[in-house]
Design an enzyme around this catalytic site. Structure first.
Site, mmCIF file in Angstrom:
data_model
loop_
_atom_site.group_PDB
_atom_site.id
_atom_site.type_symbol
_atom_site.label_atom_id
_atom_site.label_comp_id
_atom_site.label_asym_id
_atom_site.label_seq_id
_atom_site.Cartn_x
_atom_site.Cartn_y
_atom_site.Cartn_z
ATOM 1 N N HIS A 66 3.274 6.902 -6.906
ATOM 2 C CA HIS A 66 2.622 8.187 -7.101
ATOM 3 C C HIS A 66 3.557 9.240 -7.064
ATOM 4 O O HIS A 66 3.632 10.168 -7.734
ATOM 5 C CB HIS A 66 1.419 8.139 -6.248
ATOM 6 N N HIS A 113 1.608 4.598 -2.902
ATOM 7 C CA HIS A 113 1.982 6.234 -2.587
ATOM 8 C C HIS A 113 3.501 6.453 -2.926
ATOM 9 O O HIS A 113 3.417 7.519 -3.619
ATOM 10 C CB HIS A 113 1.724 6.340 -0.986
ATOM 11 N N HIS A 153 0.950 -1.275 0.086
ATOM 12 C CA HIS A 153 0.086 0.046 0.005
ATOM 13 C C HIS A 153 0.981 1.207 0.000
ATOM 14 O O HIS A 153 0.644 2.159 -0.907
ATOM 15 C CB HIS A 153 -1.065 -0.097 1.272
ATOM 16 N N GLU A 154 1.684 1.287 1.062
ATOM 17 C CA GLU A 154 2.577 2.556 1.004
ATOM 18 C C GLU A 154 3.666 2.910 -0.124
ATOM 19 O O GLU A 154 3.793 3.854 -0.687
ATOM 20 C CB GLU A 154 3.398 2.359 2.416
HETATM 21 ZN ZN LIG Z 1 -2.636 5.393 2.166
#
Ligand SMILES: [Zn+2]
Length: 541
Positions: free
Chosen positions: A335, A332, A328-329
């Site tokens: 991104h 980020h 998940h991280e």
């Molecule tokens: Zn998040």
């Protein structure tokens, strides 16, 4: 755009300043009241038998809580922020469960000096006044005008469409719990304080899984290199080289140089995996340098987790939750790394709040992607693959209890919208907080008393003292995009460079410089649909 009040004359600016000051005071009061009432409402038990089902550690914590309050020889259970409580799933004593939930739900509405009802009504009124001053019909209109959603109507439409199948599924889950209770010869109708307890029993019967036994299959270095990095390389062609020569801000923070497929530099990725005393809890991504064509800088992004550090010489074995967090991280981080816009303000994750979780949620899809899983989920000692039947059970269990989980979340999101969609006149007319909330929940069909809202107004800190007013919907808004994107990857052959490049060029690289929904349409070929999310949560017919 008058979001900050740039078009106001001096008198209006003065009014705005007053409103903001008063609001800031009120939100602080709300928070203080909530903290005090949460503390006062900790539940006191006289007999350890009332705590049957808790672990030894949990009981000694209850003894300590009591001692801290000068209640030696008794037991105190403290409350959590949301309506439910982790212990509700294990406390066998029904009266203990009832007391714990009742205390949680009473917060901020007891008519004492910590009552939040007046406070939140004034917050709602003043936010409506501020919105009107700035030219918006409501606070929700003001907030969503600066979000992907664009308008409260778009948010309400989504929440209503999700509420129907969520409530129906919660009813079915409730029936299954009632059957279990009846089968045991008990003669009571299931109530809100029974939900977690019987749900846990059903869960154990259906998906009997020892989650701690999974950890040897998730050795951190392997998860990182053969899972997280490998998926990114196959999708985007990017490669990672550890730079032990580049010291970060702490010896545990490792630096990786990230390069594009053509060898050009993309940026630096810093992984700060372990917990330590000086680090705040949880997991998050932050960027040290944002990408910007104007400044000619390459991004440096950091992923922070709080994994306990193993003894020297021992491998770091992750839980499945930590594996999920790492993927998940890293979503980020990607991104942030892929930002290709000119102004640093818009780079990467400086995007709309209801959009920011979307790329990270999508990156979680590679956790179970067969060729990625086969590469990283291998036993630390034997190299044996995580057994297929375990994987199947893990996947199946993802839809379990989602009628309840989705309903309690949607109820809170709806309460937030209901308050913040009021005009000034409407806000002035509300005189009963509980009645207003009940009416709102009945309106959307989320008024089943066995499935209470995740937060009631008087203890809804996210929206009355945190930064999420009119924005609590954003978690599910971005998950709709996420599920729809995951479906797109499935339809188009999954883990390929073509797919990765399209996602990177049309969405991840765009950041906040373009209307995100237009970027989404450009990537997907149409607007997002909710069916993939319903399917994922087991809510589709
Ligand atoms: Zn998040």
């Amino acid at each position: 755009m008058s979001h900050a009040g740039a078009g106001l004359d001096d008198d209006q600016k003065a009014v705005l300043t007053d409103l903001n000051q008063r609001l800031s005071m009120l939100t602080t009061t709300f928070e203080k009241n909530l903290l005090a009432d949460t503390n006062d409402l900790a539940v006191v038990f006289d007999d350890v038998a009332e705590l049957d089902g808790l672990t030894e550690g949990e009981i000694s914590a209850a003894v300590q809580n009591a001692a801290d309050r000068g209640l030696d020889g008794r037991y105190v259970l403290t409350l959590t922020l949301f309506t439910g409580h982790p212990y509700l799933s294990t406390l066998t004593n029904r009266e203990s469960r009832r007391r714990l939930l009742a205390a949680s739900r009473a917060r901020g509405s007891r008519g004492n000096e910590h009552d939040n009802r007046e406070v939140l009504r004034e917050i709602v009124r003043l936010r409506a006044e501020r919105a009107a001053l700035l030219g918006y019909s409501s606070h929700a209109a003001y907030v969503t005008s600066d979000e992907t959603a664009g308008s409260p109507e778009a948010v309400h439409d989504l929440l209503r469409r999700l509420a129907v199948p969520a409530a129906a599924n919660a009813r079915r889950e409730q029936e299954a719990l009632q059957e279990l209770i009846d089968a045991e010869g008990a003669s009571f109708p299931v109530e809100a304080h029974d939900w977690a307890f019987y749900t846990e029993r059903v869960r154990q019967a259906r998906y009997d899984l020892d989650r701690t036994a999974l950890r040897p299959f998730f050795e951190a270095e392997r998860v990182l290199r053969d899972g997280v990095f490998r998926a990114a390389t196959q999708l985007y062609g990017i490669t990672f080289a550890e730079r032990a020569d580049l010291p970060a801000y702490h010896p545990d923070a490792r630096v990786f140089e990230v390069s594009n497929a053509d060898g050009s530099a993309l940026g630096l990725f810093v992984l700060d995996l372990y917990t330590r005393d000086t680090k705040r809890g949880g997991a998050w991504m932050n960027s040290i340098v944002s990408q910007s064509r104007l400044r000619g800088t390459h991004p440096i992004v950091v992923n922070n987790l709080n994994v306990p550090k193993p003894a020297p010489g021992q491998p770091t074995l992750l839980t499945l939750d930590e594996v999920t967090t790492l993927f998940h991280e890293f979503g980020h981080a990607l991104h942030g790394l892929f930002a290709t816009v000119t102004y640093p303000h818009f780079a990467g994750t400086n995007v709309f709040r209801d959009f920011v979780e979307f790329p990270s949620q999508v990156n979680e899809m590679w956790i179970y992607w067969p060729e990625i899983l086969a590469a990283y989920a291998r036993h630390v000692d034997t190299d044996e693959l995580l057994p297929a039947e375990v994987v199947a059970k893990l996947r199946e269990s993802e839809t379990f209890n989602q009628g309840f989980a989705t309903s309690e979340y949607l109820a809170a999101a709806w309460i937030d919208q209901a308050w913040h969609s009021l005009s000034v006149e409407q806000a002035q007319a509300v005189d009963d907080v509980a009645a207003f909330e009940a009416e709102a929940l009945a309106d959307i069909g989320l008024d089943n008393p066995v499935v209470p809202t995740r937060y009631s107004s008087t203890y809804f800190a996210h929206v009355f003292s945190g930064g999420y007013s009119a924005g609590y919907y954003s978690y599910i808004w971005s998950e709709v995009l996420d599920a729809d994107t995951v479906e797109w990857f499935h339809e188009n052959g999954g883990l390929t460079r073509d797919n990765g490049d399209r996602f990177r060029e049309r969405l991840l690289g765009v950041g906040g410089s373009k209307d995100p929904l237009a970027a989404y349409r450009d990537f997907r070929g149409r607007d997002a649909e909710i069916e993939p999310l319903l399917k994922r949560r087991g809510l589709a017919d």
